[in-house]
Enzyme design. Structure first.
Site, PDB file in Angstrom:
ATOM      1  N   ASP A   1      59.501 -19.280 -62.816  1.00  0.00           N
ATOM      2  CA  ASP A   1      59.649 -20.265 -63.915  1.00  0.00           C
ATOM      3  C   ASP A   1      58.983 -19.726 -65.169  1.00  0.00           C
ATOM      4  O   ASP A   1      57.839 -20.029 -65.432  1.00  0.00           O
ATOM      5  CB  ASP A   1      59.023 -21.602 -63.479  1.00  0.00           C
ATOM      6  CG  ASP A   1      59.175 -22.685 -64.526  1.00  0.00           C
ATOM      7  OD1 ASP A   1      60.015 -22.528 -65.423  1.00  0.00           O
ATOM      8  OD2 ASP A   1      58.438 -23.681 -64.459  1.00  0.00           O
TER       9      ASP A   1
ATOM     10  N   GLU B   1      58.567 -24.743 -74.054  1.00  0.00           N
ATOM     11  CA  GLU B   1      59.382 -25.550 -73.133  1.00  0.00           C
ATOM     12  C   GLU B   1      58.530 -26.347 -72.169  1.00  0.00           C
ATOM     13  O   GLU B   1      58.841 -27.491 -71.852  1.00  0.00           O
ATOM     14  CB  GLU B   1      60.361 -24.659 -72.361  1.00  0.00           C
ATOM     15  CG  GLU B   1      61.436 -25.445 -71.599  1.00  0.00           C
ATOM     16  CD  GLU B   1      61.043 -25.901 -70.199  1.00  0.00           C
ATOM     17  OE1 GLU B   1      61.762 -26.726 -69.623  1.00  0.00           O
ATOM     18  OE2 GLU B   1      59.994 -25.464 -69.683  1.00  0.00           O
ATOM     19  N   GLU B   2      57.459 -25.742 -71.685  1.00  0.00           N
ATOM     20  CA  GLU B   2      56.668 -26.439 -70.651  1.00  0.00           C
ATOM     21  C   GLU B   2      56.037 -27.713 -71.190  1.00  0.00           C
ATOM     22  O   GLU B   2      55.916 -28.688 -70.460  1.00  0.00           O
ATOM     23  CB  GLU B   2      55.597 -25.501 -70.076  1.00  0.00           C
ATOM     24  CG  GLU B   2      56.164 -24.348 -69.248  1.00  0.00           C
ATOM     25  CD  GLU B   2      56.870 -24.799 -67.958  1.00  0.00           C
ATOM     26  OE1 GLU B   2      56.845 -25.999 -67.651  1.00  0.00           O
ATOM     27  OE2 GLU B   2      57.447 -23.942 -67.280  1.00  0.00           O
TER      28      GLU B   2
ATOM     29  N   HIS C   1      55.469 -23.975 -61.085  1.00  0.00           N
ATOM     30  CA  HIS C   1      54.166 -24.642 -61.249  1.00  0.00           C
ATOM     31  C   HIS C   1      53.313 -24.605 -59.977  1.00  0.00           C
ATOM     32  O   HIS C   1      52.300 -25.303 -59.909  1.00  0.00           O
ATOM     33  CB  HIS C   1      54.328 -26.105 -61.726  1.00  0.00           C
ATOM     34  CG  HIS C   1      55.181 -26.241 -62.968  1.00  0.00           C
ATOM     35  ND1 HIS C   1      55.331 -27.425 -63.644  1.00  0.00           N
ATOM     36  CD2 HIS C   1      55.928 -25.340 -63.653  1.00  0.00           C
ATOM     37  CE1 HIS C   1      56.145 -27.244 -64.682  1.00  0.00           C
ATOM     38  NE2 HIS C   1      56.515 -25.977 -64.703  1.00  0.00           N
TER      39      HIS C   1
ATOM     40  N   HIS D   1      63.107 -19.792 -71.377  1.00  0.00           N
ATOM     41  CA  HIS D   1      61.835 -20.118 -72.041  1.00  0.00           C
ATOM     42  C   HIS D   1      60.805 -19.124 -71.512  1.00  0.00           C
ATOM     43  O   HIS D   1      60.827 -18.772 -70.326  1.00  0.00           O
ATOM     44  CB  HIS D   1      61.423 -21.570 -71.815  1.00  0.00           C
ATOM     45  CG  HIS D   1      60.932 -21.920 -70.450  1.00  0.00           C
ATOM     46  ND1 HIS D   1      59.657 -21.618 -70.012  1.00  0.00           N
ATOM     47  CD2 HIS D   1      61.526 -22.569 -69.419  1.00  0.00           C
ATOM     48  CE1 HIS D   1      59.502 -22.054 -68.785  1.00  0.00           C
ATOM     49  NE2 HIS D   1      60.622 -22.625 -68.383  1.00  0.00           N
TER      50      HIS D   1
ATOM     51  N   ASP E   1      57.333 -19.348 -72.161  1.00  0.00           N
ATOM     52  CA  ASP E   1      55.990 -19.881 -71.907  1.00  0.00           C
ATOM     53  C   ASP E   1      55.912 -20.283 -70.435  1.00  0.00           C
ATOM     54  O   ASP E   1      56.937 -20.536 -69.798  1.00  0.00           O
ATOM     55  CB  ASP E   1      55.689 -21.087 -72.809  1.00  0.00           C
ATOM     56  CG  ASP E   1      56.703 -22.214 -72.659  1.00  0.00           C
ATOM     57  OD1 ASP E   1      57.910 -21.932 -72.497  1.00  0.00           O
ATOM     58  OD2 ASP E   1      56.293 -23.393 -72.684  1.00  0.00           O
TER      59      ASP E   1
HETATM   60 ZN    ZN Z   1      60.844 -23.673 -66.585  1.00  0.00          ZN
END
Ligand code: ZN
Length: 402
Positions: free
Chosen positions: A110, A144-145, A373, A77, A79
Protein backbone atom coordinates in the site's frame (compact mmCIF):
# COMPACT_ATOMS: atom_id res chain seq x y z
CA UNK A 1 1.09 -4.32 -28.92
CA UNK A 2 2.47 -7.81 -28.86
CA UNK A 3 1.55 -9.68 -25.66
CA UNK A 4 4.52 -12.05 -25.89
CA UNK A 5 6.96 -9.13 -26.14
CA UNK A 6 5.31 -7.35 -23.20
CA UNK A 7 5.48 -10.51 -21.06
CA UNK A 8 9.12 -11.09 -21.97
CA UNK A 9 10.05 -7.51 -21.01
CA UNK A 10 8.12 -7.68 -17.71
CA UNK A 11 10.03 -10.85 -16.89
CA UNK A 12 13.36 -9.36 -17.96
CA UNK A 13 12.69 -6.35 -15.68
CA UNK A 14 11.47 -8.39 -12.72
CA UNK A 15 14.51 -7.61 -10.56
CA UNK A 16 14.57 -4.00 -11.74
CA UNK A 17 10.95 -3.59 -10.57
CA UNK A 18 11.67 -5.21 -7.20
CA UNK A 19 14.77 -3.05 -6.75
CA UNK A 20 12.88 0.16 -7.51
CA UNK A 21 10.24 -0.83 -4.94
CA UNK A 22 12.98 -1.52 -2.38
CA UNK A 23 14.58 1.90 -3.05
CA UNK A 24 11.23 3.64 -2.51
CA UNK A 25 10.61 1.83 0.79
CA UNK A 26 14.03 2.97 2.06
CA UNK A 27 13.05 6.66 1.72
CA UNK A 28 10.12 7.19 4.15
CA UNK A 29 7.30 9.46 3.00
CA UNK A 30 4.09 10.09 4.90
CA UNK A 31 1.11 12.34 4.05
CA UNK A 32 2.51 15.91 3.61
CA UNK A 33 6.16 14.76 3.99
CA UNK A 34 6.65 13.00 0.62
CA UNK A 35 9.31 15.37 -0.79
CA UNK A 36 12.38 13.06 -0.61
CA UNK A 37 10.46 10.13 -2.05
CA UNK A 38 9.16 12.29 -4.91
CA UNK A 39 12.76 13.32 -5.71
CA UNK A 40 13.74 9.63 -5.88
CA UNK A 41 10.75 8.87 -8.12
CA UNK A 42 11.69 11.73 -10.44
CA UNK A 43 15.03 10.02 -11.02
CA UNK A 44 13.40 6.60 -11.57
CA UNK A 45 10.84 8.03 -14.02
CA UNK A 46 13.62 9.73 -16.02
CA UNK A 47 15.63 6.47 -16.13
CA UNK A 48 12.53 4.65 -17.42
CA UNK A 49 12.31 7.14 -20.31
CA UNK A 50 9.21 9.12 -19.30
CA UNK A 51 8.77 12.61 -20.75
CA UNK A 52 7.22 15.84 -19.39
CA UNK A 53 8.19 14.84 -15.85
CA UNK A 54 6.86 17.53 -13.53
CA UNK A 55 5.50 18.16 -10.03
CA UNK A 56 2.12 19.85 -9.50
CA UNK A 57 1.24 22.51 -6.91
CA UNK A 58 0.32 19.93 -4.27
CA UNK A 59 3.53 17.93 -4.84
CA UNK A 60 2.28 15.02 -6.99
CA UNK A 61 4.67 13.84 -9.71
CA UNK A 62 3.58 13.20 -13.30
CA UNK A 63 5.29 11.78 -16.37
CA UNK A 64 4.10 10.40 -19.68
CA UNK A 65 4.82 8.01 -22.53
CA UNK A 66 3.27 8.45 -25.98
CA UNK A 67 1.46 11.45 -27.37
CA UNK A 68 -1.99 10.29 -28.42
CA UNK A 69 -5.10 12.48 -28.31
CA UNK A 70 -6.72 10.76 -25.32
CA UNK A 71 -5.38 10.55 -21.76
CA UNK A 72 -5.08 7.29 -19.85
CA UNK A 73 -3.60 7.71 -16.41
CA UNK A 74 -2.19 5.18 -13.98
CA UNK A 75 -2.29 6.43 -10.38
CA UNK A 76 -0.19 5.38 -7.40
CA UNK A 77 -0.29 7.32 -4.15
CA UNK A 78 3.24 7.36 -2.80
CA UNK A 79 2.63 8.36 0.81
CA UNK A 80 2.25 5.60 3.40
CA UNK A 81 0.81 5.38 6.89
CA UNK A 82 3.21 5.32 9.85
CA UNK A 83 4.80 2.12 11.12
CA UNK A 84 2.75 1.71 14.32
CA UNK A 85 4.48 -0.21 17.11
CA UNK A 86 8.05 -0.91 15.84
CA UNK A 87 8.29 -3.91 18.21
CA UNK A 88 5.72 -5.74 16.06
CA UNK A 89 7.99 -5.67 12.97
CA UNK A 90 10.24 -8.71 12.44
CA UNK A 91 12.40 -6.75 9.97
CA UNK A 92 12.83 -2.95 10.17
CA UNK A 93 9.85 -1.23 8.47
CA UNK A 94 12.02 0.74 6.03
CA UNK A 95 14.49 -2.08 5.23
CA UNK A 96 13.23 -2.76 1.70
CA UNK A 97 14.67 -6.28 2.01
CA UNK A 98 14.27 -8.45 -1.11
CA UNK A 99 14.17 -12.15 -0.23
CA UNK A 100 12.48 -15.35 -1.44
CA UNK A 101 10.34 -13.60 -4.05
CA UNK A 102 9.09 -10.95 -1.63
CA UNK A 103 9.83 -7.28 -0.96
CA UNK A 104 9.53 -6.26 2.70
CA UNK A 105 8.56 -2.99 4.29
CA UNK A 106 6.03 -0.25 4.94
CA UNK A 107 4.34 0.67 1.69
CA UNK A 108 5.37 -2.48 -0.20
CA UNK A 109 1.70 -3.32 -0.87
CA UNK A 110 0.00 0.00 0.00
CA UNK A 111 1.03 1.03 -2.46
CA UNK A 112 4.56 1.57 -3.65
CA UNK A 113 4.42 -1.80 -5.42
CA UNK A 114 1.91 -0.29 -7.86
CA UNK A 115 4.27 2.66 -8.38
CA UNK A 116 7.18 0.30 -9.14
CA UNK A 117 5.12 -1.70 -11.67
CA UNK A 118 4.01 1.57 -13.33
CA UNK A 119 7.61 2.66 -13.83
CA UNK A 120 8.45 -0.68 -15.43
CA UNK A 121 5.34 -0.44 -17.65
CA UNK A 122 6.50 3.00 -18.84
CA UNK A 123 9.89 1.53 -19.68
CA UNK A 124 8.27 -1.33 -21.61
CA UNK A 125 5.97 1.04 -23.55
CA UNK A 126 8.93 3.26 -24.36
CA UNK A 127 11.12 0.37 -25.55
CA UNK A 128 8.30 -1.09 -27.64
CA UNK A 129 7.85 2.42 -29.11
CA UNK A 130 4.18 2.84 -28.11
CA UNK A 131 2.61 5.33 -30.53
CA UNK A 132 -1.09 4.61 -30.00
CA UNK A 133 -4.20 6.75 -29.45
CA UNK A 134 -3.35 7.47 -25.82
CA UNK A 135 -0.95 9.66 -24.01
CA UNK A 136 -0.22 7.30 -21.14
CA UNK A 137 0.31 9.31 -17.97
CA UNK A 138 1.81 8.02 -14.76
CA UNK A 139 0.78 9.92 -11.61
CA UNK A 140 2.60 9.50 -8.29
CA UNK A 141 0.28 11.29 -5.92
CA UNK A 142 0.43 12.66 -2.36
CA UNK A 143 -1.65 12.89 0.87
CA UNK A 144 -3.86 9.90 0.02
CA UNK A 145 -3.56 8.25 3.41
CA UNK A 146 -4.81 11.34 5.24
CA UNK A 147 -7.39 12.48 2.68
CA UNK A 148 -8.05 10.08 -0.21
CA UNK A 149 -8.80 11.83 -3.49
CA UNK A 150 -7.59 15.30 -2.39
CA UNK A 151 -4.62 15.09 -4.79
CA UNK A 152 -6.92 14.24 -7.70
CA UNK A 153 -9.51 16.90 -6.80
CA UNK A 154 -6.56 19.29 -7.00
CA UNK A 155 -5.20 17.88 -10.28
CA UNK A 156 -8.62 18.00 -11.97
CA UNK A 157 -10.05 21.23 -10.52
CA UNK A 158 -6.93 23.37 -10.04
CA UNK A 159 -4.34 22.00 -12.51
CA UNK A 160 -7.05 21.22 -15.13
CA UNK A 161 -5.45 17.81 -15.67
CA UNK A 162 -8.47 15.76 -16.77
CA UNK A 163 -7.90 12.16 -17.90
CA UNK A 164 -10.32 10.20 -20.07
CA UNK A 165 -9.68 6.97 -18.14
CA UNK A 166 -7.85 6.08 -14.93
CA UNK A 167 -6.38 2.99 -13.32
CA UNK A 168 -5.70 2.95 -9.59
CA UNK A 169 -2.77 0.68 -8.78
CA UNK A 170 -3.71 0.16 -5.11
CA UNK A 171 -3.43 -3.52 -4.10
CA UNK A 172 -6.05 -5.85 -5.63
CA UNK A 173 -4.04 -9.13 -5.59
CA UNK A 174 -3.95 -8.74 -9.41
CA UNK A 175 -7.75 -8.77 -9.62
CA UNK A 176 -9.68 -6.17 -11.58
CA UNK A 177 -11.79 -3.89 -9.38
CA UNK A 178 -14.59 -1.59 -10.53
CA UNK A 179 -15.82 0.21 -7.41
CA UNK A 180 -15.94 0.67 -3.67
CA UNK A 181 -18.18 2.28 -1.06
CA UNK A 182 -17.73 5.97 -0.29
CA UNK A 183 -17.34 7.41 3.18
CA UNK A 184 -17.74 10.54 5.24
CA UNK A 185 -17.14 11.75 8.76
CA UNK A 186 -20.03 13.39 10.59
CA UNK A 187 -19.91 15.52 13.73
CA UNK A 188 -23.00 16.02 15.89
CA UNK A 189 -22.92 18.86 18.45
CA UNK A 190 -25.61 18.93 21.11
CA UNK A 191 -26.38 21.71 23.57
CA UNK A 192 -27.99 21.28 27.00
CA UNK A 193 -28.46 23.58 30.00
CA UNK A 194 -26.20 23.16 33.00
CA UNK A 195 -27.23 23.47 36.63
CA UNK A 196 -26.00 22.26 40.02
CA UNK A 197 -25.66 18.50 40.17
CA UNK A 198 -27.65 18.41 43.39
CA UNK A 199 -30.82 19.44 41.53
CA UNK A 200 -30.59 17.94 38.02
CA UNK A 201 -34.27 18.69 37.32
CA UNK A 202 -33.36 22.37 36.87
CA UNK A 203 -31.14 21.58 33.87
CA UNK A 204 -31.27 19.85 30.48
CA UNK A 205 -28.52 17.23 30.34
CA UNK A 206 -26.40 17.08 27.18
CA UNK A 207 -25.21 13.63 28.40
CA UNK A 208 -28.68 12.08 28.26
CA UNK A 209 -29.32 13.69 24.87
CA UNK A 210 -26.02 12.25 23.62
CA UNK A 211 -27.06 8.81 24.89
CA UNK A 212 -30.41 9.04 23.06
CA UNK A 213 -28.58 10.29 19.96
CA UNK A 214 -26.13 7.33 20.07
CA UNK A 215 -28.99 4.83 20.29
CA UNK A 216 -30.76 6.62 17.42
CA UNK A 217 -27.59 6.18 15.29
CA UNK A 218 -27.44 2.49 16.25
CA UNK A 219 -31.05 2.10 15.03
CA UNK A 220 -30.38 4.13 11.87
CA UNK A 221 -27.56 1.71 10.98
CA UNK A 222 -30.01 -1.21 10.96
CA UNK A 223 -32.39 0.70 8.67
CA UNK A 224 -29.89 1.50 5.89
CA UNK A 225 -30.68 -0.21 2.60
CA UNK A 226 -28.32 -2.12 0.27
CA UNK A 227 -27.71 -0.91 -3.30
CA UNK A 228 -29.97 -2.19 -6.09
CA UNK A 229 -27.60 -4.75 -7.62
CA UNK A 230 -25.91 -5.71 -4.34
CA UNK A 231 -22.40 -5.09 -5.76
CA UNK A 232 -21.27 -2.63 -3.08
CA UNK A 233 -23.56 -3.87 -0.31
CA UNK A 234 -25.12 -1.82 2.48
CA UNK A 235 -23.99 1.55 3.81
CA UNK A 236 -23.16 1.71 7.51
CA UNK A 237 -23.00 4.30 10.28
CA UNK A 238 -21.34 3.96 13.64
CA UNK A 239 -20.54 6.33 16.52
CA UNK A 240 -16.75 6.49 16.80
CA UNK A 241 -16.45 8.99 19.66
CA UNK A 242 -18.58 10.68 22.33
CA UNK A 243 -17.47 13.64 24.43
CA UNK A 244 -19.54 15.34 27.14
CA UNK A 245 -18.59 18.52 28.99
CA UNK A 246 -20.02 20.76 31.67
CA UNK A 247 -18.86 23.38 34.16
CA UNK A 248 -17.86 20.84 36.86
CA UNK A 249 -18.02 17.20 37.95
CA UNK A 250 -20.90 18.36 40.18
CA UNK A 251 -23.03 19.81 37.40
CA UNK A 252 -25.39 18.72 34.66
CA UNK A 253 -23.34 18.92 31.42
CA UNK A 254 -24.29 21.47 28.78
CA UNK A 255 -22.30 20.26 25.73
CA UNK A 256 -21.93 16.94 23.91
CA UNK A 257 -20.23 15.87 20.70
CA UNK A 258 -20.69 12.60 18.82
CA UNK A 259 -18.40 11.65 15.94
CA UNK A 260 -19.63 9.17 13.35
CA UNK A 261 -18.01 7.08 10.59
CA UNK A 262 -20.46 6.68 7.70
CA UNK A 263 -19.84 4.31 4.76
CA UNK A 264 -21.91 5.16 1.70
CA UNK A 265 -23.25 2.69 -0.81
CA UNK A 266 -24.42 3.41 -4.36
CA UNK A 267 -27.11 6.13 -4.40
CA UNK A 268 -26.13 7.61 -1.02
CA UNK A 269 -24.35 10.97 -0.66
CA UNK A 270 -23.43 13.56 1.96
CA UNK A 271 -26.74 15.44 1.88
CA UNK A 272 -28.78 12.24 2.22
CA UNK A 273 -26.61 10.97 5.08
CA UNK A 274 -26.80 14.24 7.04
CA UNK A 275 -30.59 14.47 6.56
CA UNK A 276 -30.95 10.89 7.85
CA UNK A 277 -29.02 11.74 11.03
CA UNK A 278 -31.07 14.90 11.62
CA UNK A 279 -34.31 12.96 11.21
CA UNK A 280 -33.16 10.10 13.47
CA UNK A 281 -32.18 12.47 16.28
CA UNK A 282 -35.37 14.51 16.00
CA UNK A 283 -37.48 11.33 16.13
CA UNK A 284 -35.56 10.23 19.22
CA UNK A 285 -36.57 13.48 20.96
CA UNK A 286 -33.14 15.11 20.85
CA UNK A 287 -33.25 18.91 20.35
CA UNK A 288 -30.76 21.75 20.09
CA UNK A 289 -28.25 19.91 17.91
CA UNK A 290 -26.28 20.56 14.71
CA UNK A 291 -24.87 18.02 12.24
CA UNK A 292 -21.83 18.90 10.12
CA UNK A 293 -18.77 17.65 8.25
CA UNK A 294 -15.26 18.76 9.19
CA UNK A 295 -12.56 19.76 6.70
CA UNK A 296 -9.10 18.46 5.91
CA UNK A 297 -6.76 21.47 6.02
CA UNK A 298 -3.08 20.46 6.23
CA UNK A 299 -0.48 22.14 4.02
CA UNK A 300 1.25 19.89 1.45
CA UNK A 301 5.07 19.58 1.48
CA UNK A 302 5.09 22.26 -1.24
CA UNK A 303 3.41 24.70 1.18
CA UNK A 304 0.11 24.65 -0.72
CA UNK A 305 -2.94 24.54 1.55
CA UNK A 306 -5.90 22.94 -0.24
CA UNK A 307 -8.99 22.29 1.84
CA UNK A 308 -11.64 19.64 1.42
CA UNK A 309 -14.56 18.46 3.53
CA UNK A 310 -14.24 14.89 4.85
CA UNK A 311 -16.55 13.45 2.20
CA UNK A 312 -15.37 10.72 -0.19
CA UNK A 313 -18.05 9.87 -2.75
CA UNK A 314 -19.01 6.31 -3.69
CA UNK A 315 -17.98 5.15 -7.16
CA UNK A 316 -18.43 2.19 -9.45
CA UNK A 317 -18.53 1.51 -13.17
CA UNK A 318 -20.56 -1.17 -14.92
CA UNK A 319 -19.15 -4.64 -15.58
CA UNK A 320 -19.66 -4.08 -19.34
CA UNK A 321 -18.01 -0.63 -19.40
CA UNK A 322 -15.36 -0.40 -22.18
CA UNK A 323 -12.64 0.17 -19.57
CA UNK A 324 -13.58 -2.99 -17.61
CA UNK A 325 -13.93 -5.02 -20.83
CA UNK A 326 -10.56 -3.78 -22.13
CA UNK A 327 -8.99 -4.67 -18.78
CA UNK A 328 -10.48 -8.17 -18.94
CA UNK A 329 -9.22 -8.56 -22.53
CA UNK A 330 -5.72 -7.22 -21.82
CA UNK A 331 -5.41 -9.66 -18.91
CA UNK A 332 -6.75 -12.52 -21.08
CA UNK A 333 -4.27 -11.73 -23.90
CA UNK A 334 -1.39 -11.97 -21.43
CA UNK A 335 -2.38 -14.82 -19.16
CA UNK A 336 -4.86 -16.85 -21.18
CA UNK A 337 -7.71 -16.61 -18.65
CA UNK A 338 -10.08 -13.90 -17.40
CA UNK A 339 -9.22 -11.95 -14.23
CA UNK A 340 -11.46 -11.98 -11.15
CA UNK A 341 -13.59 -8.79 -11.26
CA UNK A 342 -14.52 -7.45 -7.84
CA UNK A 343 -14.39 -4.37 -5.55
CA UNK A 344 -12.22 -2.91 -2.79
CA UNK A 345 -13.22 -2.90 0.87
CA UNK A 346 -11.12 0.20 1.58
CA UNK A 347 -11.19 3.61 -0.10
CA UNK A 348 -8.90 4.97 -2.84
CA UNK A 349 -8.21 8.08 -4.93
CA UNK A 350 -11.06 6.93 -7.23
CA UNK A 351 -13.45 8.76 -4.82
CA UNK A 352 -12.33 11.96 -6.56
CA UNK A 353 -11.54 10.71 -10.08
CA UNK A 354 -14.76 8.72 -10.54
CA UNK A 355 -16.87 9.57 -7.45
CA UNK A 356 -16.65 13.38 -7.82
CA UNK A 357 -15.73 13.74 -11.48
CA UNK A 358 -17.29 10.69 -13.18
CA UNK A 359 -14.06 9.79 -14.98
CA UNK A 360 -14.15 5.99 -15.47
CA UNK A 361 -11.73 4.11 -13.19
CA UNK A 362 -10.66 0.56 -12.62
CA UNK A 363 -8.29 -0.88 -10.04
CA UNK A 364 -5.52 -3.37 -10.67
CA UNK A 365 -2.54 -3.62 -8.36
CA UNK A 366 0.11 -5.88 -6.86
CA UNK A 367 -0.17 -7.18 -3.30
CA UNK A 368 -3.08 -7.82 -0.97
CA UNK A 369 -5.45 -5.27 0.52
CA UNK A 370 -5.05 -7.10 3.86
CA UNK A 371 -1.35 -6.06 3.95
CA UNK A 372 -2.32 -2.37 4.06
CA UNK A 373 -1.50 -0.59 7.33
CA UNK A 374 -0.42 -3.91 8.94
CA UNK A 375 2.97 -4.67 10.54
CA UNK A 376 5.38 -6.87 8.50
CA UNK A 377 3.90 -5.61 5.22
CA UNK A 378 5.20 -7.48 2.14
CA UNK A 379 4.58 -7.65 -1.59
CA UNK A 380 5.16 -10.47 -4.10
CA UNK A 381 7.60 -9.94 -6.97
CA UNK A 382 5.33 -12.19 -9.09
CA UNK A 383 2.54 -9.63 -8.62
CA UNK A 384 4.85 -6.76 -9.59
CA UNK A 385 5.71 -8.55 -12.83
CA UNK A 386 2.05 -9.32 -13.65
CA UNK A 387 1.03 -5.70 -13.03
CA UNK A 388 3.88 -4.24 -15.11
CA UNK A 389 2.74 -6.42 -18.04
CA UNK A 390 -0.94 -5.55 -17.51
CA UNK A 391 -0.29 -1.78 -17.42
CA UNK A 392 1.79 -1.99 -20.61
CA UNK A 393 -0.89 -4.04 -22.39
CA UNK A 394 -3.96 -2.00 -21.40
CA UNK A 395 -3.51 1.08 -23.66
CA UNK A 396 -3.36 -1.07 -26.81
CA UNK A 397 -6.52 -2.96 -25.81
CA UNK A 398 -8.44 0.11 -24.64
CA UNK A 399 -7.93 1.98 -27.93
CA UNK A 400 -9.92 -0.73 -29.71
CA UNK A 401 -12.96 -0.02 -27.53
CA UNK A 402 -12.78 3.64 -26.50
ZN1 ZN B 1 -3.37 2.96 -0.28
Amino acid sequence: MDSAKILAKAKEYRDYTARNLSEMIKVPGFSTTEKERVLLLKKLCAEAGMEDIHVDGLGSLLGRVGKGKKKLVFDAHIDTVGVGDPAQWKTPPHSGIIKDGLVYGRGSSDQLGGAASMITAARILKELAYEGDFTVWFAFTVIEEDCDGLCWKYLIEEEKFVPDFAVSTEPTSCRLYRGHRGRMEIQIDIKGVSCHGSAPERGDSAAYKAARAALAIEKLNTELKPDDDGFLGKGTITVSQIKVQGPSQCAVPDQAMLYCDRRLTWGENDAIAIAQVEKALTEAGVNNFTVKMLEYAQPAYTGTLYRQELYFPTWKIKADHPLVRSGVEAYGDLFGKPPVVDKWTFSTNCVAICGRHQIPCIGFGPGDESQAHAPNEINRIDDLEICAAFYAALPGRLEKRA
